[in-house]
Scaffold this active site. Structure first.
Site, PDB file in Angstrom:
ATOM      1  N   ARG A  30     -11.998   9.065   3.394  1.00  9.22           N
ATOM      2  CA  ARG A  30     -10.858   8.727   4.252  1.00  9.22           C
ATOM      3  C   ARG A  30     -11.227   8.518   5.715  1.00  9.22           C
ATOM      4  NH1 ARG A  30      -5.620  12.409   2.473  1.00  9.22           N
ATOM      5  NH2 ARG A  30      -5.895  12.309   0.229  1.00  9.22           N
ATOM      6  N   HIS A  76      -6.410   1.972  -3.682  1.00 11.17           N
ATOM      7  CA  HIS A  76      -6.164   3.078  -2.758  1.00 11.17           C
ATOM      8  C   HIS A  76      -4.913   3.846  -3.175  1.00 11.17           C
ATOM      9  CE1 HIS A  76      -7.245   4.924   1.087  1.00 11.17           C
ATOM     10  NE2 HIS A  76      -5.952   5.006   1.389  1.00 11.17           N
ATOM     11  N   TYR A 120       8.777  -7.492   6.725  1.00  4.06           N
ATOM     12  CA  TYR A 120       9.054  -8.535   7.710  1.00  4.06           C
ATOM     13  C   TYR A 120       7.796  -9.241   8.199  1.00  4.06           C
ATOM     14  CZ  TYR A 120      13.583  -6.180   7.965  1.00  4.06           C
ATOM     15  OH  TYR A 120      14.788  -5.622   7.662  1.00  4.06           O
TER      16      TYR A 120
END
Length: 824
Positions: A30, A76, A120
Site C-alpha cells: 500500500r 485492487h 462526473y
C-alpha cells in the site's frame, strides 16, 4: 482448524506474528513506492487498468467511475474512494510535477477544493503515464497473480521515465514513512547520463558530483528553496543520507503604491500549501493582533496565475510584515526528505546515488529482457522464412509432394522428410497462400529474411555488450528529455549562512534574457539557453534585454504611459512568440501599443532614462524619479496628439545621442544638451524636420560602430560613426542617405559593430539577416546597393541588432530565408 474447536496459543507470539504480517502488508502492498518505477501498488494498478481499457492519450476520455470499477474488480480489492483519490492526485498538476493521468472535469484545486464525484469526471492516461508502460507487452517485467488468481498484473512497470525522483512520492506505512520530493526531469536525466559515463568508476561518483546536475527539488507549484553552503547545507546532507529537511518559501515581491504605501504580492506558494487556509490564517493572525500593518487582504488569482495581495499601512515596512508572515504562516515551511522505497520487496532508506543506480539497473534489465524477447521472435520468424525459401527453391517438388499426399498431416510429414524441414517450417509451407508464389512476393520474403538476419546480429551484439546496453539506456533517456524536458520551476537560493534574510533574498537571482515581441508577448529565458528565430518567426522581436530576475521591466506605450513589473514573474520560454501577452501581466489593454522596453536594476539610483518621440521630441528623466515596482500606470512623457513615443534607453548622463530620419538626415549631439525633467513634462526638440518627415531611430552612440541604413525598396549602406560630427541639439543634422531613384524613404537604421548581424523585419512577418559585408560601406555620400536575395514581397517595417553577447548561426535554409539560432 475446525470450526468450534478451541486451540491454545501464546498471545505474545501471536500478536507479534500478526502485527508483523499486517505491517509488512501495509509497507509492501500500500504505502511505499518501488524504487524502479516510483509507483505504489494502487497507482500501478490504475495505469495498468487504463492500459487494459485502451485509454491512451490519443483516445477519448472515459468516466472515472469506469476506471475505478475496473481497478477494484480486477486488481485492487479495497475501497473505491481510496482508488479514486489516488487517481485524482495523479491528475493534479499542482501535486505531480509530471501528471500521469489526464483528467477532464473538476479534479480539485490548490485552494483545497475536493474533486467532483467519480461519476462526473473523466480520465485517460497522460503521455507520461502512458510511457511508463512502454514495452510492457514485450516480456520486460514479471507478472503475478491478482488477489483471486484469475488474472495477471505487473509487479513493476518498465518505466522509461525515472518516476521516483521526477514525481516524488509520499506515504505513511507502519513504523515508517516516505517523502521523496519531485525533481526536474532534465536534471535527473543529466545525472543519470553522468553515472552511465562513469559506470566503471561508479564508486568514485559522489553526491556532490550529482548535485552539479540535480540542483534540488523542483516542486510543481514553484516557490523558493534555500540551500545553505558549508556545514548547514541541508540539501547535500539530505541526498547523502536519504533524510533531511529543506526550507521552502513563497515567491513574494513588494509593489509601491501612492502616499508612501506598499503592497505585498504573493505569486507562488510552497509545495502542498492550501491557499484558502493560508488566507484564513493571515486574517486570524491580523485579527488577533499578531500581525500588524495590514489594511487589505484579497485573492486576485485567475487563469493567468496566482496573485495574493496584502496592502500595508504607511507606518510599517513591508520587510517587517514579511518576516512575521514567514514566521507565523505557511508562507515559509519545511519539507522533510525521507527517501524510503522498496528494493527487492524490502523497505530501504536510499541516498540520491542509490536511487539513480537502482533505476539504471532496472532499465538495463528491461532492455535485456526486451532484447531477448525480440531476439526469440526474430529467430522464430527467420526460421519460418528459411523454410519458405527452401520451398520456393524447390517449388515443383513441394507442389508434387502435396498433390500426392492424401491428407494435410501426411503432406507435412512428407515435406519434413523430403526437404529436411522442421514441423514448424512444414506447417508454414502448407499455410502459405498461392499469391505468395508471385515473383514480387518471393522477393518480399527474401528481403524480410535479410532484414531479420541483420536484426538478429544487432540484438545478439547488444546482449553480449554491457557497454552497448548502457548506450541504449542513454539514447532512450535522451528521447525522454527531448520529449518532456522543461525549465525548472522552483528557484534554489544559495546562502553562506542561515542568518536573517534581506529583502533581495525573497526573489530569485538569475541572469536572463527578456524577450518582448511586437505582438505583445513577454517571456524570459536563462542566458545559456539558445533562442531560435526562424525566417518566418511566430512573432517579430521588439526588444531583447539582458537582465536579472531581481530587476524591473518598464514597458512604454505610444501615448507616453509606462508600467513596471518584476522580471522573475515573466513566463519562461525558448522562442520568440511564446509567453504571455502584456495585457495578462499588466493593467495595459490589448488596444494599447507597446513601443519600447527597458530592464532596470531595482537598486539603480544613478543615471537617466532618455526618451524620444517620432516627432523628434527628446526628454531625459532621472532614474531616481521613476516610481519603482508598481502595477499602476504613470506618465513618463507628455506626448502631443499628433506625435508618438518611439524609443527609451538607459544612459549614464555623459553619452552622445544619435537621431536619424526617414528623409535621410542624422544628427549627433551630447546627452547633456537635454536637461533632466520631471515625469509629466513633454521634452524638447532634438532635430529640425519637415512636417512630412519623422524619426526612425534613436540610439546611444557607439564610437566604433557603423550606422546601417536600409531604404524601403531594399537598398542599404553603412557609414562609420566618425563621419557624423557632434553638433548642438535641434539642428538639421547632416545627410545620412541620399535617396536614389525608386526609394521613397529610409525605412530603418541601426548601429552595428563589426561581426554583428542586423535582423531586418518585414511587413509579412518574415525576417532577413544582414551583415556589413552585404551592404555598401564608405562615406556618408556613398550610394546604397540592393540587399542580396532581396524580393519585393514584404515592406521593411524595422530593424534590430543582437549585441556582442550573442552570436547568430545559420541553421538551415528555408524557401523564404534562413533559420537563425541565437546562442546566448
Amino acid at each position: 482448524m475446525e470450526i468450534g474447536t478451541v486451540k491454545q496459543v501464546d498471545i505474545d507470539s501471536e500478536m507479534r506474528e500478526s502485527y508483523l504480517s499486517y505491517a509488512m502488508s501495509v509497507i509492501v502492498s500500500r504505502a511505499l513506492p518501488d524504487v524502479r518505477d516510483g509507483l505504489k501498488p494502487v497507482q500501478r494498478r490504475i495505469l495498468h487498468a487504463m492500459h487494459d481499457m485502451s485509454l491512451s492519450p490519443d483516445r477519448p476520455h472515459r468516466k472515472s467511475a469506469r476506471v475505478v470499477g475496473e481497478v477494484l474488480g480486477k486488481y485492487h480489492p479495497h475501497g473505491d474512494q481510496s482508488v479514486y483519490d489516488a487517481m485524482v492526485r495523479m491528475a493534479q498538476d499542482f501535486s505531480m510535477r509530471y501528471p500521469l493521468v489526464d483528467g477532464q472535469g473538476n479534479f480539485g484545486s490548490v485552494d483545497g477544493d475536493a474533486a467532483a464525484a467519480m461519476r462526473y469526471t473523466e480520465a485517460r492516461m497522460a503521455t507520461v503515464g502512458f510511457d511508463l508502460l512502454e514495452d510492457i507487452e514485450r516480456s520486460t517485467v514479471d507478472f503475478g497473480d491478482n488477489f483471486d488468481g484469475s488474472l495477471k498484473e505487473p509487479e513493476v512497470l518498465p518505466s522509461i521515465i525515472p518516476n521516483l525522483l521526477v514525481n516524488g512520492s509520499s506515504g505513511i506505512a507502519v513504523g515508517m514513512a516516505t517523502s521523496v520530493p519531485p525533481h526536474n526531469l532534465g536534471e535527473v536525466v543529466d545525472a543519470l547520463n553522468y553515472m552511465l559515463d562513469n559506470w566503471e568508476q561508479l564508486d568514485e561518483v559522489s553526491v556532490k558530483d550529482l548535485l552539479e546536475f540535480i540542483k534540488g527539488p523542483d516542486f510543481p507549484t514553484g516557490g523558493l528553496v534555500f540551500r545553505y553552503r558549508g556545514e548547514n547545507d541541508a540539501l547535500t546532507s539530505s541526498y547523502a543520507t536519504g533524510r533531511g529537511r529543506v526550507t521552502m518559501r513563497a515567491k513574494v515581491h513588494v509593489e509601491q503604491m501612492g502616499r508612501n504605501k506598499s503592497r505585498i504580492v504573493i505569486t507562488e506558494l510552497p509545495y502542498q500549501t492550501n491557499k484558502t487556509r493560508l488566507l484564513s490564517k493571515i486574517a486570524d493572525l491580523h485579527r488577533d493582533g499578531k500581525i500588524e500593518g495590514l489594511t487589505d487582504l484579497r485573492d486576485e488569482s485567475d487563469r493567468n496565475g496566482m496573485r495574493i495581495v496584502l496592502e500595508t499601512t504607511r507606518n510599517v515596512t513591508p520587510e517587517d510584515v514579511l518576516a512575521d508572515l514567514f514566521r507565523l504562516t505557511p508562507l515559509q515551511s519545511t519539507f522533510s526528505i525521507i527517501m524510503v522505497a522498496l528494493v527487492n520487496g524490502q523497505p530501504r532508506v536510499l541516498t540520491l546515488k542509490q536511487a539513480l543506480r537502482y533505476y539504471i539497473e532496472h532499465r538495463l534489465e528491461v532492455i535485456r529482457r526486451r532484447s531477448e524477447h525480440d531476439l526469440a521472435q526474430a529467430k522464430d520468424r527467420a526460421h519460418i522464412l528459411e523454410g519458405l525459401l527452401v520451398a520456393l527453391q524447390n517449388l515443383d517438388d513441394v507442389i508434387d509432394t502435396i498433390r500426392r499426399s492424401r491428407t494435410a498431416d501426411t503432406a507435412r510429414k512428407n515435406l519434413i522428410k523430403k526437404l529436411d524441414l522442421t514441423e514448424t517450417q512444414a506447417q508454414a509451407i502448407l499455410n502459405m497462400p498461392l499469391r505468395r508464389l508471385a515473383s514480387l512476393e518471393q522477393r518480399k520474403i527474401r528481403d524480410e529474411h535479410k532484414e531479420l538476419l541483420t536484426l538478429i546480429k544487432e540484438l545478439e551484439g547488444l546482449l553480449s555488450s554491457p557497454k552497448l546496453m548502457r548506450e541504449q539506456v542513454r539514447k532512450e533517456l535522451a528521447r525522454v528529455r527531448e520529449k518532456y524536458g522543461d525549465l525548472r520551476r522552483t528557484q534554489i537560493l544559495d546562502r553562506e549562512t542561515s542568518s536573517t534574510l534581506e529583502s533581495t533574498d525573497l526573489l530569485p537571482d538569475e541572469q536572463v534574457w527578456v524577450l518582448v515581441g511586437r505582438n505583445g508577448t513577454l517571456a524570459r529565458t536563462t542566458t545559456p539557453e539558445p533562442i531560435r528565430i526562424s525566417a518566418s518567426p511566430k512573432e517579430q522581436p521588439l526588444a531583447l534585454l539582458e537582465a536579472n530576475t531581481q530587476d524591473l521591466l518598464y514597458l512604454f506605450t505610444a501615448d507616453g504611459q509606462a508600467v513596471s513589473l518584476p522580471i522573475y514573474q515573466l513566463p519562461r520560454s525558448r522562442e520568440l512568440g511564446e509567453g504571455k501577452h502584456w495585457a495578462d501581466l499588466t493593467v495595459f489593454t490589448r488596444r494599447q501599443t507597446i513601443v519600447a522596453a527597458v530592464a532596470c536594476p531595482v537598486d539603480l539610483d544613478e543615471g537617466y532614462l532618455f526618451l524620444t518621440t517620432i516627432g523628434g521630441v527628446c526628454k531625459r528623466v532621472r532614474v531616481s524619479d521613476l516610481p519603482g515596482l508598481t502595477p499602476d500606470p504613470f506618465t513618463v512623457i507628455g506626448v502631443a496628439d499628433d506625435d508618438s513615443l518611439g524609443w527609451a534607453r538607459l544612459s549614464t548622463g555623459d553619452e552622445e545621442i544619435l537621431l536619424a530620419t526617414a528623409s535621410g538626415q542624422a544628427i549627433r549631439f551630447k546627452e547633456e544638451d537635454v536637461r533632466p525633467m520631471g515625469l509629466p513634462a513633454g521634452g524638447v526638440r532634438g532635430i529640425k524636420m519637415e512636417e512630412t518627415d519623422g524619426l526612425i531611430m534613436m540610439e546611444r552612440v557607439q564610437p566604433e560602430a557603423y550606422l546601417l541604413s536600409v531604404t524601403d525598396n531594399g537598398l542599404a549602406k553603412a557609414t562609420a560613426m566618425e563621419e557624423y560630427p557632434v553638433q548642438g541639439r535641434y539642428g538639421q543634422g547632416v545627410i545620412n542617405v541620399r535617396l536614389p531613384k525608386g526609394a521613397n524613404e529610409v525605412a530603418a537604421t541601426v548601429l552595428v559593430n563589426e561581426g554583428e548581424e542586423a535582423i531586418v523585419l518585414l511587413s509579412d512577418g518574415r525576417t532577413k539577416r544582414v551583415t556589413l559585408a552585404d551592404v555598401s560601406m564608405g562615406r556618408r555620400t556613398i550610394k546604397p546597393r540592393a540587399l542580396p536575395k532581396w524580393n519585393q514581397r514584404g515592406r521593411i517595417v524595422g530593424m534590430t541588432v543582437w549585441r556582442e553577447q550573442l552570436s547568430i548561426e545559420e541553421e538551415e535554409e528555408e524557401e523564404d530565408g534562413e533559420q537563425l539560432s541565437l546562442n546566448l
